[in-house]
Design an enzyme around this catalytic site. Structure first.
Site, PDB file in Angstrom:
ATOM      1  N   ASP A  38       0.861  -1.186   0.000  1.00  0.00           N
ATOM      2  CA  ASP A  38       0.000   0.000   0.000  1.00  0.00           C
ATOM      3  C   ASP A  38       0.895   1.234   0.000  1.00  0.00           C
ATOM      4  OD1 ASP A  38      -2.047   1.754   0.274  1.00  0.00           O
ATOM      5  OD2 ASP A  38      -3.015   0.693   1.934  1.00  0.00           O
ATOM      6  N   ASP A  40      -3.108   2.638  -5.828  1.00  0.00           N
ATOM      7  CA  ASP A  40      -2.027   2.651  -4.834  1.00  0.00           C
ATOM      8  C   ASP A  40      -1.972   1.391  -3.977  1.00  0.00           C
ATOM      9  OD1 ASP A  40      -4.357   3.135  -3.511  1.00  0.00           O
ATOM     10  OD2 ASP A  40      -3.688   4.921  -2.454  1.00  0.00           O
ATOM     11  N   GLU A  41      -2.582   0.308  -4.430  1.00  0.00           N
ATOM     12  CA  GLU A  41      -2.627  -0.916  -3.627  1.00  0.00           C
ATOM     13  C   GLU A  41      -2.487  -2.131  -4.528  1.00  0.00           C
ATOM     14  OE1 GLU A  41      -5.881  -2.105  -0.801  1.00  0.00           O
ATOM     15  OE2 GLU A  41      -6.399  -0.012  -1.198  1.00  0.00           O
TER      16      GLU A  41
END
Lengths: 362, 377
Positions: free
Chosen positions: A15, A110-111
């Site tokens: 993350d 973003d993960e």
């Protein structure tokens, strides 16, 4: 069953910390250390898309109306944001992750989950590799990562959340239930405010309490989901890390909600619409795509359903691209004679490629 | 009412009011032309409530003053096809208006008639009288050029948030500004006012009135455009033409905020050369994906496009640029629209980077801001 099948899996949940803000700080280092948010203008209908840890200290969080964020933190620095820059940064970081394993499943900009099961450990343990990855990304891209390591996706995800910011947390195989037990129920992916409220009514606050709750009582309260939730609370999750099938985009993305009591006031309905649109918009952005058509659906008190849709002049991607049209459709659908029991939105005409962003903030 | 009028003068006058004749009138009278025959002139008027036009013709001989509302479309078409040099317009008994040119005669059924010029029809929308001096005057050629420089960038559909289907007319101190935007690109042009009563004014006009002025203003005598601010209308007078446009009361976006200050990259190019290369590259784009990419390196710009399954284009031109390179994707139609409206041979493009708004300087005080395309997937 072979020995390899029995060996515990190694799954990373990676993350990027305060990602949009971090990219903005790479582009403009003068933002470092300041309470920064990315999002639309407070004068318009802008919402916070991302907030720095400094801004979060003032109670600012994502999806909050920008005007409210500015009231909470008057010295807030607002950046309009450049999705292209985020997309490029995200691509570059994920490319770096693929060096560890090709089994990468991107879940948002973003993960990502990374399956390292079966990968050689000659370069160090899973934990050592994660620490090294974190340092490399920091050095190459000046971006921070948090990494959760566990024997499945669920626990890895909770672990990365617990390790934030800039942490690496490994939950050893067999320790999943012990790790989750003291955590509040809301930490478990899949438990939202509605389920948490019902659990709270049963005096179940932690995942440990959820595990030891009477299954029959739980089933009465939660219905068929009860058993699955208890399993998840034990840290049992067999879902695979699935690399995406390239080129496959959803035909449409929709979201709807039924109200506990029928409602007719337009302001309430508009607020619900905005929330639903934010969720569908996020899923659209997670697909890295844009949509041409927005539909609004209402189910009235007498169960009649009416839908209206509009194809936009320019495909949209941000909430502000869709909201004005959605609001207009809602106003046309609400006749004032009947109250509404369900509202839904759908984005369709989903495609990727070139699209025309707007000049003005939302 | 009876008068003799020069046919061409009559035809031209009707063309000027034609745009204000409602094509699908909600009230029949909105589809009509009000003709007033005064002792020394004939005045034609039409209004569809968004735009109203009054036009005075002096090449007439009035035998009997009076007024009549006559079906607009039919009147325009008939006068266009008459052949004689003059036309006699005669309000006969009943509700008939006779148009006689040589041996050709047409009788039109009037909508309303009257003898008393101080008592014109109630149902016909009032077209304001421009009394007193104007609130603002601008050189006619400047104003027409400003309309041409901004009108094209307005939105074709109504936006719920902003009145972007309109053109913003702003007066600040001695400067008049027109702005047009559809939310993706924005054209803004400044010119000095010749005279003005107030120091500040801001109206968003439905573009129809500007289209009408752009089309016929040039042919009218006079060097100045007189502008009157009339509350929910703005009136324009040049020569014998008076045009009125409805003002939109919705919010207009804050255009100042989106016009970038000087960008890191500055590229100067020959307007026609760039337009040619853009047209060439745009042949290999699709409506759904109209994309050209500008790749700028020192003294050179390459315009690239690709149409999947059809081919790709790369066209180069010389430019004036010093820097470490710039790459940005645009909708070619947006760029060509701006270049067409430009009134200078050398244009300048300024950009901070390929993702932020591009500012084109297309003439003196004329800026055109275009949001570059972004890519998903």
């Amino acid at each position: 069953m072979s020995t390899r099948d029995e060996a515990p899996r190694i799954v990373y949940h990676v993350d990027l910390d305060a990602f949009f803000v971090a990219v903005e700080r790479v582009l403009d280092p003068s933002l470092i250390g300041k309470p920064v948010v990315v999002g639309g203008s407070p004068e318009g209908r802008g919402v916070v898309a991302a907030a720095s840890y400094e801004a979060r200290a003032y109670g600012v969080h994502s999806a909050m109306p920008m005007a409210r964020a500015v009231r909470l933190c008057p010295q807030l620095v607002r950046v309009r944001g450049s999705r292209d820059a985020y997309r490029r940064a995200s691509k570059a970081v994920f490319q770096q992750l693929r060096a560890l394993s090709s089994q990468l499943q991107k879940v948002s900009i973003d993960e990502a989950f990374l399956e390292l099961t079966g990968e050689s450990l000659s370069q160090g343990s899973a934990f050592q590799k994660a620490v090294r990855l974190q340092a490399e990304v920091r050095e190459r891209f000046r971006l921070d990562l948090s990494i959760g390591i566990a024997s499945n996706r669920l626990v890895a995800k909770v672990a990365s959340g617990a390790s934030k910011p800039v942490g690496v947390l490994e939950v050893m195989s067999g320790q999943e239930e012990r790790f989750l037990a003291p955590l509040p129920v809301r930490k478990l992916p899949g438990i939202g405010p509605a389920i948490a409220g019902r659990l709270h009514a049963m005096r179940i606050e932690t995942l440990g309490e959820l595990v030891s709750a009477d299954p029959v009582r739980l089933r009465l309260q939660l219905g068929r989901e009860a058993e699955a939730l208890q399993k998840l609370a034990r840290g049992i999750d067999r879902s695979p890390v699935q690399p995406p099938d390239p080129g496959v985009l959803p035909k449409s993305i929709s979201n709807e909600t039924t109200f506990p009591i029928d409602r007719s006031d337009l302001r309430f309905l508009a607020a619900q619409l905005k929330k639903l649109l934010h969720n569908t918009g996020k899923r659209l952005r997670d697909c890295d795509a844009h949509a041409r058509t927005i539909s609004v659906k209402l189910r009235m008190a007498d169960f009649t359903t009416c839908t209206r849709d509009r194809t936009l002049g320019h495909p949209g991607r941000d909430d502000a691209d869709f909201f004005p049209a959605a609001l207009d459709l809602l106003e046309k659908l609400v006749d004032g004679r009947q109250s509404v029991r369900l509202i839904g939105v759908k984005l369709s005409g989903i495609e990727c490629g070139a699209w025309q962003p707007a000049l003005f903030d939302g | 009412m009876k008068f003799l009028i020069d046919r061409l003068a009559f035809r031209d006058a009707l063309q000027r009011v034609e745009m204000a004749i409602d094509r699908k009138p909600t009230r029949p009278v909105l589809g009509g032309v009000l003709i007033e025959a005064h002792n020394d002139s004939v005045v034609l008027m039409a209004s569809d409530l968004d735009i109203a036009v009054r036009y005075r013709v002096q090449q007439v001989q009035v035998d009997q003053p009076g007024w009549a509302v006559i079906p607009g479309r039919e009147l325009v078409d008939i006068v266009k096809d008459l052949e004689a040099e003059t036309v006699t317009v005669n309000l006969k008994g009943g509700d008939q208006c006779e148009l006689m040119a040589g041996e050709d005669v047409c009788d039109l059924v009037t909508m309303e008639t009257g003898m008393d010029l101080s008592n014109t029809p109630e149902a016909f929308p009032a077209v304001p009288m421009l009394e007193g001096g104007p609130d603002l005057t601008v050189a006619k050629n400047d104003f027409l050029m400003m309309v041409g420089a901004t009108r094209f960038a307005t939105s074709r559909v109504q936006d719920n948030r902003f009145a972007t289907e309109g053109v913003l007319l702003e007066l600040r101190d001695d400067t008049v500004t027109l702005v047009g935007t559809d939310g993706r690109r924005l054209a803004c042009i400044h010119r000095p006012a010749i005279s003005h009563k107030a120091d500040r004014h801001r109206s968003v006009l439905l573009p129809k009135v500007l289209d009408q002025i752009l089309r016929y203003g040039q042919d009218e005598d006079g060097e100045e455009m007189a502008i009157h601010f009339l509350g929910n209308l703005v009136g324009f007078r040049v020569g014998n033409l008076e045009s009125f446009g409805r003002v939109l009361d919705r919010e207009y976006p804050n255009y100042d905020n989106v016009i970038p200050k000087d960008g890191k990259h500055s590229v100067r190019a020959h307007r026609e050369s760039l337009a040619k290369k853009l047209r060439l590259a745009s042949h290999l784009t699709t409506d759904a994906a109209a994309v050209v990419r500008l790749e700028v390196s020192p003294d050179r710009m390459e315009v690239r496009s690709e149409h999947e399954g059809r081919g790709r284009a790369s066209a180069a031109l010389e430019v004036d640029y010093v820097g470490d390179g710039l790459s940005a994707a645009f909708n070619p139609a947006f760029l060509l629209d701006g270049l067409k409206a430009s009134h200078t041979d050398q244009i300048e493009l300024q950009m901070e980077d390929g993702n932020r708004p591009a500012k084109f300087t297309l003439g003196d005080g004329f800026h055109y801001v275009v949001m570059p395309l972004s890519t998903t997937g």
